[in-house]
Design a protein around this motif. Structure first.
Motif, mmCIF file in Angstrom:
data_model
loop_
_atom_site.group_PDB
_atom_site.id
_atom_site.type_symbol
_atom_site.label_atom_id
_atom_site.label_comp_id
_atom_site.label_asym_id
_atom_site.label_seq_id
_atom_site.Cartn_x
_atom_site.Cartn_y
_atom_site.Cartn_z
ATOM 1 N N HIS A 205 0.833 -1.200 0.000
ATOM 2 C CA HIS A 205 0.000 0.000 0.000
ATOM 3 C C HIS A 205 0.870 1.253 0.000
ATOM 4 C CE1 HIS A 205 -3.074 2.903 0.841
ATOM 5 N NE2 HIS A 205 -2.607 3.143 2.063
ATOM 6 N N GLU A 206 1.959 1.226 0.788
ATOM 7 C CA GLU A 206 2.877 2.371 0.819
ATOM 8 C C GLU A 206 3.507 2.620 -0.549
ATOM 9 O OE1 GLU A 206 3.549 4.514 3.345
ATOM 10 O OE2 GLU A 206 1.890 3.529 4.396
ATOM 11 N N LEU A 207 3.660 1.561 -1.332
ATOM 12 C CA LEU A 207 4.219 1.686 -2.679
ATOM 13 C C LEU A 207 3.174 2.099 -3.711
ATOM 14 C CD1 LEU A 207 6.425 -1.550 -2.914
ATOM 15 C CD2 LEU A 207 7.257 0.812 -2.869
ATOM 16 N N ASP A 208 1.913 2.254 -3.261
ATOM 17 C CA ASP A 208 0.810 2.537 -4.171
ATOM 18 C C ASP A 208 0.659 1.394 -5.182
ATOM 19 O OD1 ASP A 208 -1.319 4.041 -4.981
ATOM 20 O OD2 ASP A 208 -0.177 5.400 -6.260
ATOM 21 N N ALA A 209 0.743 0.166 -4.646
ATOM 22 C CA ALA A 209 0.818 -1.019 -5.491
ATOM 23 C C ALA A 209 -0.452 -1.256 -6.315
ATOM 24 C CB ALA A 209 1.113 -2.250 -4.646
ATOM 25 N N VAL A 210 -1.606 -0.834 -5.808
ATOM 26 C CA VAL A 210 -2.851 -1.053 -6.563
ATOM 27 C C VAL A 210 -2.789 -0.325 -7.899
ATOM 28 C CG1 VAL A 210 -5.333 -0.662 -6.599
ATOM 29 C CG2 VAL A 210 -4.243 -1.488 -4.505
ATOM 30 N N GLN A 211 -2.348 0.948 -7.857
ATOM 31 C CA GLN A 211 -2.232 1.716 -9.097
ATOM 32 C C GLN A 211 -1.106 1.179 -9.979
ATOM 33 O OE1 GLN A 211 -2.971 3.182 -6.079
ATOM 34 N NE2 GLN A 211 -5.072 3.450 -6.823
ATOM 35 N N LEU A 212 0.003 0.788 -9.341
ATOM 36 C CA LEU A 212 1.109 0.213 -10.106
ATOM 37 C C LEU A 212 0.657 -1.067 -10.806
ATOM 38 C CD1 LEU A 212 4.190 0.597 -7.722
ATOM 39 C CD2 LEU A 212 3.706 1.908 -9.795
ATOM 40 N N ARG A 213 -0.100 -1.866 -10.099
ATOM 41 C CA ARG A 213 -0.564 -3.139 -10.658
ATOM 42 C C ARG A 213 -1.466 -2.881 -11.872
ATOM 43 N NH1 ARG A 213 -0.697 -8.826 -8.891
ATOM 44 N NH2 ARG A 213 -2.557 -9.719 -9.808
ATOM 45 N N GLU A 214 -2.352 -1.886 -11.773
ATOM 46 C CA GLU A 214 -3.222 -1.556 -12.902
ATOM 47 C C GLU A 214 -2.393 -1.195 -14.133
ATOM 48 O OE1 GLU A 214 -5.812 1.532 -11.600
ATOM 49 O OE2 GLU A 214 -7.010 0.224 -10.303
ATOM 50 N N ARG A 215 -1.336 -0.422 -13.889
ATOM 51 C CA ARG A 215 -0.469 -0.034 -15.011
ATOM 52 C C ARG A 215 0.262 -1.237 -15.586
ATOM 53 N NH1 ARG A 215 4.735 2.498 -14.987
ATOM 54 N NH2 ARG A 215 4.555 3.102 -12.787
ATOM 55 N N VAL A 216 0.765 -2.100 -14.720
ATOM 56 C CA VAL A 216 1.490 -3.286 -15.173
ATOM 57 C C VAL A 216 0.580 -4.209 -15.983
ATOM 58 C CG1 VAL A 216 2.547 -5.437 -14.349
ATOM 59 C CG2 VAL A 216 3.261 -3.248 -13.386
ATOM 60 N N VAL A 233 7.986 -1.504 -22.416
ATOM 61 C CA VAL A 233 7.355 -1.890 -21.151
ATOM 62 C C VAL A 233 8.390 -1.923 -20.037
ATOM 63 C CG1 VAL A 233 6.130 -3.723 -19.925
ATOM 64 C CG2 VAL A 233 5.497 -3.174 -22.280
ATOM 65 N N ALA A 234 9.551 -2.529 -20.303
ATOM 66 C CA ALA A 234 10.610 -2.623 -19.292
ATOM 67 C C ALA A 234 11.028 -1.238 -18.822
ATOM 68 C CB ALA A 234 11.809 -3.379 -19.855
ATOM 69 N N GLU A 235 11.123 -0.314 -19.734
ATOM 70 C CA GLU A 235 11.519 1.055 -19.362
ATOM 71 C C GLU A 235 10.446 1.718 -18.504
ATOM 72 O OE1 GLU A 235 12.997 5.244 -21.495
ATOM 73 O OE2 GLU A 235 12.571 3.466 -22.703
ATOM 74 N N SER A 236 9.190 1.454 -18.810
ATOM 75 C CA SER A 236 8.099 2.063 -18.045
ATOM 76 C C SER A 236 8.010 1.502 -16.630
ATOM 77 C CB SER A 236 6.767 1.877 -18.765
ATOM 78 O OG SER A 236 6.308 0.545 -18.673
ATOM 79 N N TRP A 237 8.660 0.361 -16.379
ATOM 80 C CA TRP A 237 8.641 -0.267 -15.064
ATOM 81 C C TRP A 237 9.887 0.061 -14.237
ATOM 82 C CZ3 TRP A 237 6.981 -5.975 -16.517
ATOM 83 C CH2 TRP A 237 5.649 -5.954 -16.965
ATOM 84 N N SER A 238 10.622 1.056 -14.638
ATOM 85 C CA SER A 238 11.927 1.338 -14.020
ATOM 86 C C SER A 238 11.837 1.665 -12.531
ATOM 87 C CB SER A 238 12.628 2.487 -14.756
ATOM 88 O OG SER A 238 11.851 3.677 -14.663
ATOM 89 N N LYS A 239 10.679 2.168 -12.064
ATOM 90 C CA LYS A 239 10.532 2.563 -10.662
ATOM 91 C C LYS A 239 9.821 1.515 -9.809
ATOM 92 C CE LYS A 239 12.314 6.617 -11.576
ATOM 93 N NZ LYS A 239 13.685 6.948 -11.115
ATOM 94 N N ILE A 240 9.423 0.410 -10.411
ATOM 95 C CA ILE A 240 8.699 -0.623 -9.666
ATOM 96 C C ILE A 240 9.698 -1.627 -9.106
ATOM 97 C CG2 ILE A 240 6.887 -2.368 -9.765
ATOM 98 C CD1 ILE A 240 5.746 -0.949 -12.205
ATOM 99 N N PRO A 241 9.654 -1.923 -7.804
ATOM 100 C CA PRO A 241 10.609 -2.884 -7.226
ATOM 101 C C PRO A 241 10.575 -4.217 -7.965
ATOM 102 C CG PRO A 241 9.415 -1.750 -5.479
ATOM 103 C CD PRO A 241 8.751 -1.357 -6.772
ATOM 104 N N LEU A 242 11.763 -4.733 -8.244
ATOM 105 C CA LEU A 242 11.876 -5.959 -9.028
ATOM 106 C C LEU A 242 11.225 -7.143 -8.324
ATOM 107 C CD1 LEU A 242 13.093 -6.592 -11.766
ATOM 108 C CD2 LEU A 242 15.218 -7.255 -10.616
#
Length: 328
Positions: A205-216, A233-242
């Protein structure tokens, strides 16, 4: 207060604190996000307290006050110098020096080492002697998400204590108190992403994962429709923890396997139900197993802090995923 354990650990806590004698070294293991580090901190407080009461540190003695102030001379915390880095042998040498000193408060000495799997080979070997030749009234509390990555000789010299994952209802109740700004559907979504681990869900939740997940998920659909390339796609995910991304792919793969074998009719990951349902019908079982082997091998490399090129790894991940539909 660190003296208060999470309610789903009450049984384990009572068993440990009611013992007349304690092991020299404990290895607390369990899923990420179930509260292992909090449990170890609470147990350290209990061991250091000079007047524990009702299975808890009293919070009032000099030892408790020093610990709460963050400067207890008989408590040592060992962790990587930087997040995601290894625990090196120099840190373990400091631990050994600490063990050789007299307790300044006249009681116990406690070391909390987390995450234990971050020790490199030299550090783990250096720790072995301290485990083999324990010092009186000294306790080593190791915390790990991945006990299998520790040397067998380290594990064998610790009392292994697995900390359970809470029930679904207990996890939801904890999340309701911790993130009251979310509605129940959002908490359910986070808990599903976290594999049932409530602290992991709160961190997502602190990572705003719900919104990140929608984008992914949107990117995945665009990739499969050839509207975006793997590199884009890989470039657009640069800020998401691996580790978050890999966990999602592992969860989707598990759904794929279950869908293909008929174990489930709809994906547990409802936001990918249509995609996974289509893939389950068009990907061969052989290719799906090969993909799972590739994914788990690279997950292990990532968890082991292998020096992977992030961009190239994500491109490979996406290309392998997309190729599943073309390998039948």
């Amino acid at each position: 207060m660190p003296e208060v354990a999470f309610p789903w650990h009450d049984t384990v806590w009572t068993q440990l604190t009611e013992q007349a004698q304690h092991a020299h070294a404990y290895l607390f293991s369990g899923l990420p996000g179930v509260g292992k580090r909090r449990f170890a901190d609470a147990f350290a407080a209990f061991l250091l307290c000079t007047s524990p009461s009702h299975g808890m540190g009293c919070g009032r003695c000099r030892s408790c006050l020093l610990r709460e102030a963050g400067n207890h001379p008989d408590l040592m915390l060992i962790r990587p110098e930087e997040e995601g880095k290894a625990i090196r042998v120099d840190a373990i040498r400091q631990l050994v020096d600490f063990l050789g000193q007299t307790a300044q408060q006249g009681g116990s000495k406690v070391i909390v080492l987390h995450p234990a799997e971050a020790m490199n080979q030299n550090a783990a070997n250096a720790l072995l002697k301290s485990l083999e030749e324990p010092t009186a009234d000294t306790y080593l509390l190791l915390v790990t998400d991945q006990p299998g990555r520790l040397l067998a000789t380290v594990r064998s010299r610790c009392r292994i204590q697995r900390l359970p994952t809470p029930s679904h209802d207990a996890a939801l109740a904890w999340l309701a108190n911790t993130v009251p700004e979310l509605d129940n559907a959002q908490r359910l979504n986070l808990l599903q992403m976290a594999g049932g681990a409530p602290l992991r869900a709160a961190a997502l939740h602190e990572l705003d994962a719900v919104q990140l997940r929608e984008r992914v998920v949107g990117n995945i659909k665009a990739l499969l429709k050839d509207k975006q390339s793997a590199s884009q796609v890989a470039e657009s995910w640069s800020k998401i923890p691996l580790d978050v991304l890999i966990d999602w792919f592992c969860s989707w793969t598990l759904d794929l396997l279950k869908l293909q074998t008929g174990a489930i009719q709809h994906a547990a990951n409802s936001d990918m139900d249509v995609v996974l349902g289509y893939m389950a019908k068009h990907v061969s079982a052989q290719q799906l197993m090969e993909w799972q082997d590739w994914l788990l091998a690279h997950r292990s490399m990532t968890l082991g802090k292998a020096n992977l090129n992030r961009g190239l790894f994500l491109e490979s991940l996406l290309l392998e995923w997309k190729q599943l539909l073309k390998k039948r």
